[in-house]
Structure formats: C-alpha cells, structure tokens
Design a protein around this motif. Structure first.
Motif, short mmCIF file in Angstrom:
data_model
loop_
_atom_site.label_atom_id
_atom_site.label_comp_id
_atom_site.label_asym_id
_atom_site.label_seq_id
_atom_site.Cartn_x
_atom_site.Cartn_y
_atom_site.Cartn_z
N SER A 15 0.83 -1.20 0.00
CA SER A 15 0.00 0.00 0.00
C SER A 15 0.86 1.25 0.00
CB SER A 15 -0.92 -0.02 1.22
OG SER A 15 -1.67 1.16 1.30
N GLU A 47 -5.39 1.29 -3.04
CA GLU A 47 -4.24 1.80 -2.29
C GLU A 47 -4.33 1.43 -0.81
OE1 GLU A 47 -3.33 5.96 -2.55
OE2 GLU A 47 -2.75 5.80 -4.66
N ARG A 48 -5.50 1.51 -0.27
CA ARG A 48 -5.70 1.25 1.16
C ARG A 48 -5.49 -0.22 1.49
NH1 ARG A 48 -9.75 4.23 1.51
NH2 ARG A 48 -11.33 2.72 0.94
#
Length: 74
Positions: A15, A47-48
C-alpha cells in the motif's frame, strides 16, 4: 528512470509503495484510476488494501505506474 527494488512482505507495505509510486509519477488517484478504468473511490480502496484486490487488477495498477511485480526465490 532508475531501477528501485522494494521488498514487500505484507499488503500494508505494498500500500505504501503504490501510493509513493503514484505520487512520484505526479498522478492523483483519479488520474491513475482513469488509466486502469476505475473511479477514484476504487483507486483509494486499492491503495488502502491492495491485498484484497485481484492479482489482475494489481498488475494493471503496477503497469499503469510503470512498475512490475518480481518474484524472487530466496
């Protein structure tokens, strides 16, 4: 572009690297999402928590960032 190697052992590390690559390329989540055909909200999810996306979608993101996944036999 110089070659950089980032060992990744956990999804949370991936991430950080995806976000850093995106910012280093001067891309917003929206712009990167457009490159792979997803909305900004989906890009934020990727992304998280990149460990929760398909390998296909992860590969699309890496390709859009001009990065690649390399497996190394240790």
């Amino acid at each position: 572009m110089s070659l950089s190697i980032f060992p990744v052992f956990l999804p949370s590390q991936l991430s950080v690297h995806i976000r850093a690559l995106r910012k280093a390329r001067g891309l917003t989540q929206t712009a990167l999402g457009q490159r792979i055909g997803v909305k900004q909200a989906r890009m934020a999810e990727i992304e998280r928590n990149p460990g929760a996306v398909s390998l296909d979608q992860l590969m699309q993101v890496l390709h859009a960032l001009d990065a690649r996944l390399q497996l190394v036999d240790t």
